[in-house]
Design a protein around this motif. Structure first.
Motif, PDB file in Angstrom:
ATOM      1  N   CYS A   1      65.728 -18.826  -4.076  1.00  0.00           N
ATOM      2  CA  CYS A   1      66.866 -18.460  -4.919  1.00  0.00           C
ATOM      3  C   CYS A   1      66.348 -17.769  -6.174  1.00  0.00           C
ATOM      4  O   CYS A   1      65.186 -17.936  -6.565  1.00  0.00           O
ATOM      5  N   GLU A   2      67.206 -16.986  -6.799  1.00  0.00           N
ATOM      6  CA  GLU A   2      66.822 -16.430  -8.092  1.00  0.00           C
ATOM      7  C   GLU A   2      66.554 -17.573  -9.070  1.00  0.00           C
ATOM      8  O   GLU A   2      67.217 -18.614  -9.014  1.00  0.00           O
ATOM      9  N   PRO A   3      65.567 -17.432  -9.964  1.00  0.00           N
ATOM     10  CA  PRO A   3      65.320 -18.497 -10.941  1.00  0.00           C
ATOM     11  C   PRO A   3      66.589 -18.837 -11.704  1.00  0.00           C
ATOM     12  O   PRO A   3      67.274 -17.950 -12.216  1.00  0.00           O
ATOM     13  N   LEU A   4      66.906 -20.121 -11.738  1.00  0.00           N
ATOM     14  CA  LEU A   4      68.121 -20.577 -12.406  1.00  0.00           C
ATOM     15  C   LEU A   4      67.826 -20.740 -13.893  1.00  0.00           C
ATOM     16  O   LEU A   4      67.119 -21.666 -14.304  1.00  0.00           O
ATOM     17  N   LYS A   5      68.356 -19.831 -14.690  1.00  0.00           N
ATOM     18  CA  LYS A   5      68.124 -19.854 -16.128  1.00  0.00           C
ATOM     19  C   LYS A   5      69.323 -20.481 -16.822  1.00  0.00           C
ATOM     20  O   LYS A   5      70.446 -20.010 -16.663  1.00  0.00           O
ATOM     21  N   ALA A   6      69.052 -21.543 -17.549  1.00  0.00           N
ATOM     22  CA  ALA A   6      70.126 -22.254 -18.258  1.00  0.00           C
ATOM     23  C   ALA A   6      70.440 -21.507 -19.547  1.00  0.00           C
ATOM     24  O   ALA A   6      70.091 -21.935 -20.645  1.00  0.00           O
TER      25      ALA A   6
ATOM     26  N   ASN B   1      77.698 -24.413  26.098  1.00  0.00           N
ATOM     27  CA  ASN B   1      77.019 -25.487  25.370  1.00  0.00           C
ATOM     28  C   ASN B   1      75.527 -25.235  25.279  1.00  0.00           C
ATOM     29  O   ASN B   1      74.898 -25.533  24.254  1.00  0.00           O
ATOM     30  N   ALA B   2      74.939 -24.683  26.339  1.00  0.00           N
ATOM     31  CA  ALA B   2      73.509 -24.373  26.321  1.00  0.00           C
ATOM     32  C   ALA B   2      73.197 -23.291  25.295  1.00  0.00           C
ATOM     33  O   ALA B   2      72.190 -23.378  24.576  1.00  0.00           O
ATOM     34  N   PHE B   3      74.067 -22.279  25.220  1.00  0.00           N
ATOM     35  CA  PHE B   3      73.859 -21.227  24.228  1.00  0.00           C
ATOM     36  C   PHE B   3      73.985 -21.778  22.811  1.00  0.00           C
ATOM     37  O   PHE B   3      73.230 -21.393  21.914  1.00  0.00           O
ATOM     38  N   LYS B   4      74.947 -22.670  22.595  1.00  0.00           N
ATOM     39  CA  LYS B   4      75.127 -23.239  21.258  1.00  0.00           C
ATOM     40  C   LYS B   4      73.913 -24.054  20.827  1.00  0.00           C
ATOM     41  O   LYS B   4      73.523 -24.032  19.656  1.00  0.00           O
ATOM     42  N   GLU B   5      73.309 -24.772  21.773  1.00  0.00           N
ATOM     43  CA  GLU B   5      72.138 -25.564  21.432  1.00  0.00           C
ATOM     44  C   GLU B   5      70.948 -24.692  21.066  1.00  0.00           C
ATOM     45  O   GLU B   5      70.055 -25.128  20.332  1.00  0.00           O
ATOM     46  N   LYS B   6      70.916 -23.463  21.578  1.00  0.00           N
ATOM     47  CA  LYS B   6      69.804 -22.559  21.292  1.00  0.00           C
ATOM     48  C   LYS B   6      70.035 -21.715  20.050  1.00  0.00           C
ATOM     49  O   LYS B   6      69.138 -20.969  19.633  1.00  0.00           O
ATOM     50  N   GLN B   7      71.204 -21.803  19.447  1.00  0.00           N
ATOM     51  CA  GLN B   7      71.470 -21.015  18.252  1.00  0.00           C
ATOM     52  C   GLN B   7      70.604 -21.488  17.089  1.00  0.00           C
ATOM     53  O   GLN B   7      70.486 -22.682  16.833  1.00  0.00           O
ATOM     54  N   ARG B   8      70.006 -20.541  16.394  1.00  0.00           N
ATOM     55  CA  ARG B   8      69.156 -20.850  15.253  1.00  0.00           C
ATOM     56  C   ARG B   8      69.511 -19.919  14.095  1.00  0.00           C
ATOM     57  O   ARG B   8      70.034 -18.819  14.291  1.00  0.00           O
ATOM     58  N   VAL B   9      69.184 -20.354  12.895  1.00  0.00           N
ATOM     59  CA  VAL B   9      69.343 -19.519  11.706  1.00  0.00           C
ATOM     60  C   VAL B   9      68.095 -18.659  11.573  1.00  0.00           C
ATOM     61  O   VAL B   9      66.992 -19.167  11.385  1.00  0.00           O
ATOM     62  N   SER B  10      68.266 -17.355  11.703  1.00  0.00           N
ATOM     63  CA  SER B  10      67.123 -16.437  11.682  1.00  0.00           C
ATOM     64  C   SER B  10      66.904 -15.783  10.333  1.00  0.00           C
ATOM     65  O   SER B  10      65.837 -15.219  10.083  1.00  0.00           O
ATOM     66  N   SER B  11      67.893 -15.835   9.454  1.00  0.00           N
ATOM     67  CA  SER B  11      67.758 -15.169   8.158  1.00  0.00           C
ATOM     68  C   SER B  11      68.605 -15.892   7.125  1.00  0.00           C
ATOM     69  O   SER B  11      69.724 -16.325   7.415  1.00  0.00           O
ATOM     70  N   VAL B  12      68.063 -16.022   5.922  1.00  0.00           N
ATOM     71  CA  VAL B  12      68.754 -16.666   4.804  1.00  0.00           C
ATOM     72  C   VAL B  12      68.588 -15.794   3.567  1.00  0.00           C
ATOM     73  O   VAL B  12      67.508 -15.247   3.324  1.00  0.00           O
ATOM     74  N   SER B  13      69.638 -15.638   2.800  1.00  0.00           N
ATOM     75  CA  SER B  13      69.562 -14.858   1.575  1.00  0.00           C
ATOM     76  C   SER B  13      70.501 -15.454   0.538  1.00  0.00           C
ATOM     77  O   SER B  13      71.682 -15.670   0.805  1.00  0.00           O
ATOM     78  N   CYS B  14      69.959 -15.731  -0.640  1.00  0.00           N
ATOM     79  CA  CYS B  14      70.730 -16.338  -1.724  1.00  0.00           C
ATOM     80  C   CYS B  14      71.104 -15.286  -2.745  1.00  0.00           C
ATOM     81  O   CYS B  14      70.266 -14.484  -3.179  1.00  0.00           O
ATOM     82  N   GLY B  15      72.374 -15.280  -3.133  1.00  0.00           N
ATOM     83  CA  GLY B  15      72.846 -14.332  -4.129  1.00  0.00           C
ATOM     84  C   GLY B  15      72.559 -14.786  -5.549  1.00  0.00           C
ATOM     85  O   GLY B  15      71.930 -15.832  -5.778  1.00  0.00           O
ATOM     86  N   PRO B  16      73.002 -14.029  -6.543  1.00  0.00           N
ATOM     87  CA  PRO B  16      72.724 -14.368  -7.940  1.00  0.00           C
ATOM     88  C   PRO B  16      73.527 -15.570  -8.402  1.00  0.00           C
ATOM     89  O   PRO B  16      74.571 -15.904  -7.841  1.00  0.00           O
ATOM     90  N   TRP B  17      73.033 -16.212  -9.449  1.00  0.00           N
ATOM     91  CA  TRP B  17      73.712 -17.368 -10.028  1.00  0.00           C
ATOM     92  C   TRP B  17      74.756 -16.920 -11.032  1.00  0.00           C
ATOM     93  O   TRP B  17      74.535 -15.986 -11.808  1.00  0.00           O
ATOM     94  N   LEU B  18      75.881 -17.615 -11.012  1.00  0.00           N
ATOM     95  CA  LEU B  18      76.902 -17.470 -12.047  1.00  0.00           C
ATOM     96  C   LEU B  18      76.946 -18.777 -12.812  1.00  0.00           C
ATOM     97  O   LEU B  18      77.308 -19.818 -12.258  1.00  0.00           O
ATOM     98  N   VAL B  19      76.563 -18.755 -14.077  1.00  0.00           N
ATOM     99  CA  VAL B  19      76.407 -19.967 -14.880  1.00  0.00           C
ATOM    100  C   VAL B  19      77.569 -20.072 -15.850  1.00  0.00           C
ATOM    101  O   VAL B  19      77.937 -19.107 -16.517  1.00  0.00           O
ATOM    102  N   SER B  20      78.163 -21.253 -15.926  1.00  0.00           N
ATOM    103  CA  SER B  20      79.246 -21.516 -16.871  1.00  0.00           C
ATOM    104  C   SER B  20      78.952 -22.810 -17.604  1.00  0.00           C
ATOM    105  O   SER B  20      78.410 -23.756 -17.019  1.00  0.00           O
ATOM    106  N   PRO B  21      79.285 -22.925 -18.880  1.00  0.00           N
ATOM    107  CA  PRO B  21      79.019 -24.149 -19.640  1.00  0.00           C
ATOM    108  C   PRO B  21      79.977 -25.261 -19.267  1.00  0.00           C
ATOM    109  O   PRO B  21      81.087 -25.026 -18.791  1.00  0.00           O
ATOM    110  N   LEU B  22      79.525 -26.501 -19.497  1.00  0.00           N
ATOM    111  CA  LEU B  22      80.359 -27.676 -19.291  1.00  0.00           C
ATOM    112  C   LEU B  22      80.598 -28.367 -20.620  1.00  0.00           C
ATOM    113  O   LEU B  22      79.742 -28.350 -21.506  1.00  0.00           O
TER     114      LEU B  22
END
Length: 247
Positions: A59-64, A141-162
């Protein structure tokens, strides 16, 4: 830190350490997943698949950026560069958010690193978009069992105060995954807390995954077969806010 995923499904973290800056392995992410499953009454095969990592993404570095002036509960390197977070997916299609944490030792010694699992989200298999396969059949069902996650990509952070005095901000990012040939979207929510500060400058960092409503309701996404890596684009709209898009 450099994350390396090898063909034996082992994800390790490396860092250039020492005066000569030699690349040294500092942690194995699979060991952190193994410690999570220890003590659970699971079959050996399932426990083994939990430890195997199929894909990952930093993930992009989470800057507080919303911290009040003078806040000092963040370690020095996280205050400057941001909080590092790593998203991994194992063979059971569980999406896991991991926080690598460095704790400085005595002068002249190497840094020790710990890996903390912040959140786990199992992906539920969806209907296959193939008119040649009968719904509910053994083949489907056999096809579903063979499904895998081949790629992951995280978008930018949107930071809001609490407003809470124990929390300094809430950050949300969108996570895109290629699950089989389907696009899945998750929301990652992380709360930066400054309670329970100890001598190691640790702090609370609760996190959670949630299925994005586009994944649950968009028929246009469901009927597209997607392959290859994902990449996020950043568009500036009329309100001058940076919003994510992808292709």
């Amino acid at each position: 830190m450099l994350a390396v995923l090898t063909s034996n499904l082992l994800l390790s973290l490396w860092e250039a350490v020492g005066p000569q800056k030699q690349w040294t392995r500092i942690a194995i992410v699979n060991h952190a997943l193994r410690s999570q499953s220890e003590g659970s009454e699971q079959a050996e095969g399932i426990s083994f698949r939990k430890d195997n990592i199929r894909s990952f993404n930093w993930c992009e570095p989470l800057k507080a950026s919303t911290l009040p002036a003078g806040s000092s509960f963040l370690p020095a390197y996280e205050s400057r560069w941001g909080i590092p977070l790593l998203t991994v997916v194992n063979e059971l299609n569980e999406v896991i958010l991991i926080r690598p944490r460095r704790s400085e030792l005595s002068e002249g010694s190497l840094c020790s690193h710990q890996l903390h699992v912040l959140a786990v989200h199992p992906l539920e298999s969806q209907e296959l978009n193939n008119s040649h396969i009968c719904s509910g059949s053994l083949l489907e069902n056999a096809f579903k069992e063979k499904q895998r996650v081949s790629s992951v990509s995280c978008g930018p952070w949107l930071v809001s105060p609490l407003a809470s005095p124990k929390n300094s901000g809430c950050a949300v990012a969108m996570l895109a995954l290629v699950y089989g040939t389907q696009l899945r979207l998750l929301n990652i929510q992380v709360t930066i807390g400054n309670s329970n500060v100890d001598e190691l400058q640790s702090y609370a960092l609760p996190a959670a995954f949630k299925e994005h409503h586009w994944s649950l309701s968009s028929e246009k996404l469901a009927f597209h077969n997607i392959t290859g890596p994902l990449q996020w684009l950043h568009d500036v709209c009329f309100s001058l806010r940076t919003v994510p898009s992808f292709y």
